[in-house]
Design an enzyme around this catalytic site. Structure first.
Site, PDB file in Angstrom:
ATOM      1  N   ARG A   1      -5.903  10.041  -0.173  1.00 11.04           N
ATOM      2  CA  ARG A   1      -5.505  10.611  -1.488  1.00 11.04           C
ATOM      3  C   ARG A   1      -6.892  10.583  -2.140  1.00 11.04           C
ATOM      4  O   ARG A   1      -6.646  11.737  -3.197  1.00 11.04           O
ATOM      5  CB  ARG A   1      -4.655   9.303  -2.306  1.00 11.04           C
ATOM      6  CG  ARG A   1      -3.176   9.549  -1.820  1.00 11.04           C
ATOM      7  CD  ARG A   1      -2.256   8.339  -2.475  1.00 11.04           C
ATOM      8  NE  ARG A   1      -2.832   7.211  -1.885  1.00 11.04           N
ATOM      9  CZ  ARG A   1      -3.004   5.983  -2.551  1.00 11.04           C
ATOM     10  NH1 ARG A   1      -2.624   5.943  -3.643  1.00 11.04           N
ATOM     11  NH2 ARG A   1      -3.160   4.999  -1.955  1.00 11.04           N
TER      12      ARG A   1
ATOM     13  N   HIS B   1       0.766  -1.355   0.208  1.00 12.17           N
ATOM     14  CA  HIS B   1       0.105   0.096  -0.037  1.00 12.17           C
ATOM     15  C   HIS B   1       1.003   1.119  -0.156  1.00 12.17           C
ATOM     16  O   HIS B   1       1.923   1.329   0.769  1.00 12.17           O
ATOM     17  CB  HIS B   1      -0.815  -0.124   1.130  1.00 12.17           C
ATOM     18  CG  HIS B   1      -2.151   1.005   1.187  1.00 12.17           C
ATOM     19  ND1 HIS B   1      -1.912   2.360   1.344  1.00 12.17           N
ATOM     20  CD2 HIS B   1      -3.299   0.791   0.970  1.00 12.17           C
ATOM     21  CE1 HIS B   1      -3.008   2.816   1.071  1.00 12.17           C
ATOM     22  NE2 HIS B   1      -3.907   2.033   1.095  1.00 12.17           N
TER      23      HIS B   1
END
Lengths: 213, 542
Positions: B340, B320
């Protein structure tokens, strides 16, 4: 980062740990087999590492999640096992009615809830600082919306259940309110429409000329 | 990660960030080349060929291969005197996939025993933050969900499984709501309005449904409560499975559990078994920190390989992009992709952006590793990473921390005020893309052995999109549970043993393979658990 190690006691074992470590990290790097009271290791969501803490020089014992609590010199820590009380009123969320009987349903599933003696034990026990006692009153009064907010960030560590002298199981009561509210009132229009499109065969996935079943 | 760390020191990098106009570097290599050069799966020592077993000749991560081709924790002479239990369906694993399977099996009329290594709910599911994919938007379709997922997985997934999963998605959400799970609504709408949708990296439209940024917690507390209140499910917490049981035809007919409280072995005979043991992040492959739960140690893969189940893509893992890089004691902890998705930029030590933040996770992770490897990372206290520019996000949207509750918590733990300072991040080992091959009902090639969740392979190909893991566990958990409930032999005819373990050991001997490793390992090595010592089992006199 300091290089000097702190000394504390965890489950009766003397442990040395960096001042930056959480209790669970200190325990994980001490020399014990760890097969319980550990889970997400720092995210503070699984509620598995509930423990009692007494700080050096203090009389008071408080409860906390070990993964969210930093070690301190001379601290004494005891983990608390998860347990399920003997008497649980089983309820079946799929068997609930149309929502007009919230108060009766609550009384049936959690008959002890209205016996709250407002001792505040649950509030002191909650490692997340939730207003547990208030939440219990909200469910009893039928204000499920307010109760859902109160218990929003509950991680189901069960410390309030352990602390309640009336066997109310406040975290489970709060979750009951949250579940009832969603199961009975959440009917998103976009989801309903899409389900109908799929069920009627109007929308499906196609690939390589084959239809997915 | 033992390579020498070079980069830009924190204070300089912070000044660069603050004075930056966030220009984008233009030198990102094409995706294939970027992955080949910088993604951990492609580095030296990241894969070997399995010498024996159902996948002989296929690639596998070497650390995992060591566990697949190893010695069992127990031998058949240890089983004398073990307690016997029986049930229709044995579910191994107490995360979301196991819970969904158990509930679906009882819905189909079966009695269920659920064996959990730790406690029900102690799993990666409870830690999932971002959300769950379901194509419900008017601008979205099952077809788009299918194509995004297939493409995101580099065309390596099983198309039938993907098509089935995306088609199941809306009904899975409805099932979860029926159990009492709450989902966020679009701004200003009520319970009859539209669900809030977030964008995931690698998708064409916003498709992530969520509950705040602790979707997994909301899902797991509802599933756990439903399981605990189901009188046809017997919970065995702190009962890790250490081996499956096979009959003389090689069918799976149960498992051997270890009762940690009473320090004894239990044989559970079942008509069928659902394996939902999750992934392998806590093996810390390639020395990476991990976002995974304490129990994620690949137990299911080891047991399944021994009994003859075929695996898939065992050399493919997800790193990740946004794990915590500083402070060191929090390294690997996850910062959700939702951050994000909300518009936060990744910035290197020179104050430059270097990748589109919403590309698939493997691409973004490889791009971050490239910045670090080529000396443009940020170095602080011996840790290297890049910045996640939360100050600009919060300046532009002051309410965002109310939606990103977990970001606030983790920044606080890092000693960072996210409105003032960026969080320093580095890719963290997050997900096992491969696993046991299954059909549409979750059945492996071993009769009677069903599998669901992260332990399976073929659904996500070689890279998983955000939100498809929570969907996977509900879609396949429900299917595996329902299918397991209506299959298998009558219990009276079931008689299981560990003959399959001896078969694999004979294969090892024939191939001249020697291993001292005992598996499944059950807990990470810092858990310091030795089953034979704990159980007081005698070693065989040789």
């Amino acid at each position: 980062m300091s290089n000097s190690l702190l000394t504390l006691t965890i489950n009766g074992h003397e442990v040395h740990a960096s001042p930056d470590a959480s209790i669970i990290q200190a325990y994980a790097h001490a020399d014990n087999a760890i097969t319980a009271n550990v889970g997400c290791m720092g995210q503070g969501v699984c509620g598995s590492c509930r423990c009692m803490i007494r700080k050096e020089g203090e009389r008071e014992v408080r409860t906390a999640l070990a993964c969210e609590t930093k070690v301190e010199q001379g601290m004494q820590v005891s983990f608390i096992d998860y347990f399920i009380p003997e008497h649980i009123q089983y309820y079946d969320i799929t068997a609930i009615g149309d929502g007009w009987n919230w108060l009766e349903d609550t009384q049936k599933a959690f008959p002890e809830a209205e016996h709250c003696r407002h001792c505040g034990g649950c509030n002191r026990a909650c490692p997340k600082g939730l207003e547990v006692e208030n939440g219990v009153a909200q469910v009893v009064a039928g204000d499920f919306g307010a109760a859902a907010d109160t218990f929003d960030q509950c991680v189901m560590c069960n410390l309030c259940t352990l602390s309640c002298p009336e066997h109310i199981r406040p975290n489970h009561l709060g979750l009951f309110a949250r579940r009832m509210k969603a199961a009975r009132t959440l009917r998103p229009v976009d989801l309903m429409r899409r389900l109908r499109e799929i069920d009627s065969g109007k929308m499906k996935v196609e690939f390589d000329g084959e239809l997915a079943s | 990660m033992s390579e020498h760390i070079t980069g830009i020191d924190y204070q300089t990098a912070l000044a660069n960030l603050r004075s930056s106009d966030l220009t984008m570097r233009e030198d990102l290599p094409p995706q294939d080349e970027l992955l080949r050069r910088f993604h951990p799966d492609y580095q030296d020592g990241a894969r070997i060929k399995l010498p024996i077993g159902p996948n002989a000749g296929d690639y596998c991560h070497p650390e995992l291969a060591k566990l697949l081709i190893s010695q069992p924790l127990i031998n058949d002479y240890d089983l004398s005197g073990a307690e016997h239990l029986n049930t229709d369906v044995l579910v191994i694993g107490g995360g979301g996939a196991g819970a969904a399977a158990a509930l679906s099996a009882t819905e189909a009329g079966a009695r269920v025993i659920m064996a959990n290594k730790l406690r029900i709910g102690d799993s990666n599911t409870v830690m999932a933050e971002g959300g769950i994919q379901a194509a419900i938007g008017a601008d979205d379709s099952l077809q788009q969900h299918f194509e995004d997922t297939f493409k995101g997985g580099h065309h390596a997934a099983n198309k039938h499984l993907v098509a089935q999963m995306v088609t199941d998605a809306p009904a899975a959400i409805r099932w979860l709501i029926g159990l009492g799970m709450t989902f966020d609504l679009a701004k200003g709408e009520n319970n009859n309005g539209h669900l809030s949708r977030k964008r995931a990296g690698g998708t064409t439209v916003p498709r992530i449904l969520s509950y705040r940024d602790f979707t997994g917690l909301e899902m797991m507390r509802v599933l756990r409560e439903a399981v605990e209140l189901d009188e046809n499910i017997t919970q065995l917490n702190r009962h890790p499975a250490i081996e499956l049981l096979s009959d003389e035809h090689g069918r799976c007919v149960g498992a051997i559990l270890y009762d940690l409280e009473k320090r004894r072995l239990i044989l559970v005979h079942a008509k069928s078994v659902v394996l939902a043991t999750g992934g392998s992040g806590r093996l810390h492959l390639q020395g990476f920190a991990t976002s995974n739960h304490y129990g994620a140690t690949a137990d299911g893969l080891v047991m399944a390989y021994r009994i003859g189940a075929k695996l898939k893509d065992m050399d493919s893992f997800q790193y990740h992009p946004t794990g915590v890089a500083h402070p060191p004691h929090l390294a690997g902890a996850l910062i959700s992709e939702a951050v994000r998705s909300a518009g936060t930029k990744l910035v290197n030590g020179l104050g430059e952006r270097f990748v589109d933040e919403l590309l698939p996770r493997d691409v973004v992770a490889a791009a971050i590793l490239r910045e670090c490897r080529e000396g443009r990372g940020v170095v602080w206290d011996g840790q290297v990473g890049v910045f996640l520019d939360t100050p600009r996000l919060i300046a532009g949207d002051p309410d965002v921390l109310n939606r990103l509750v977990t970001l606030g918590h983790i920044a606080h733990k890092c000693g960072v005020n996210p409105a003032e300072e960026p969080v320093m991040i580095h890719p963290t080992l997050h997900y096992q893309n491969g696993g046991i091959e299954i059909d549409g009902n979750g059945e492996s090639c071993v009769e009677g052995l069903y599998c669901a969740g992260e332990v399976t392979g073929g659904i996500h190909g070689r890279n998983r999109l955000m939100g498809n893991a929570l969907l996977d566990i509900i879609s396949f958990g429900r299917r595996a549970g329902a299918a397991a409930a209506t299959s298998g032999l009558p219990l009276k005819k079931v008689r299981g043993g560990v003959g399959h373990v001896h078969n694999l050991q004979r294969e090892m001997t024939r191939a001249g393979l020697v291993s001292e490793v005992k598996a499944p390992v059950l807990y990470p090595n810092y858990g310091k658990f030795d089953l034979r010592e704990h159980a007081g089992l005698q070693e065989q006199q040789s």
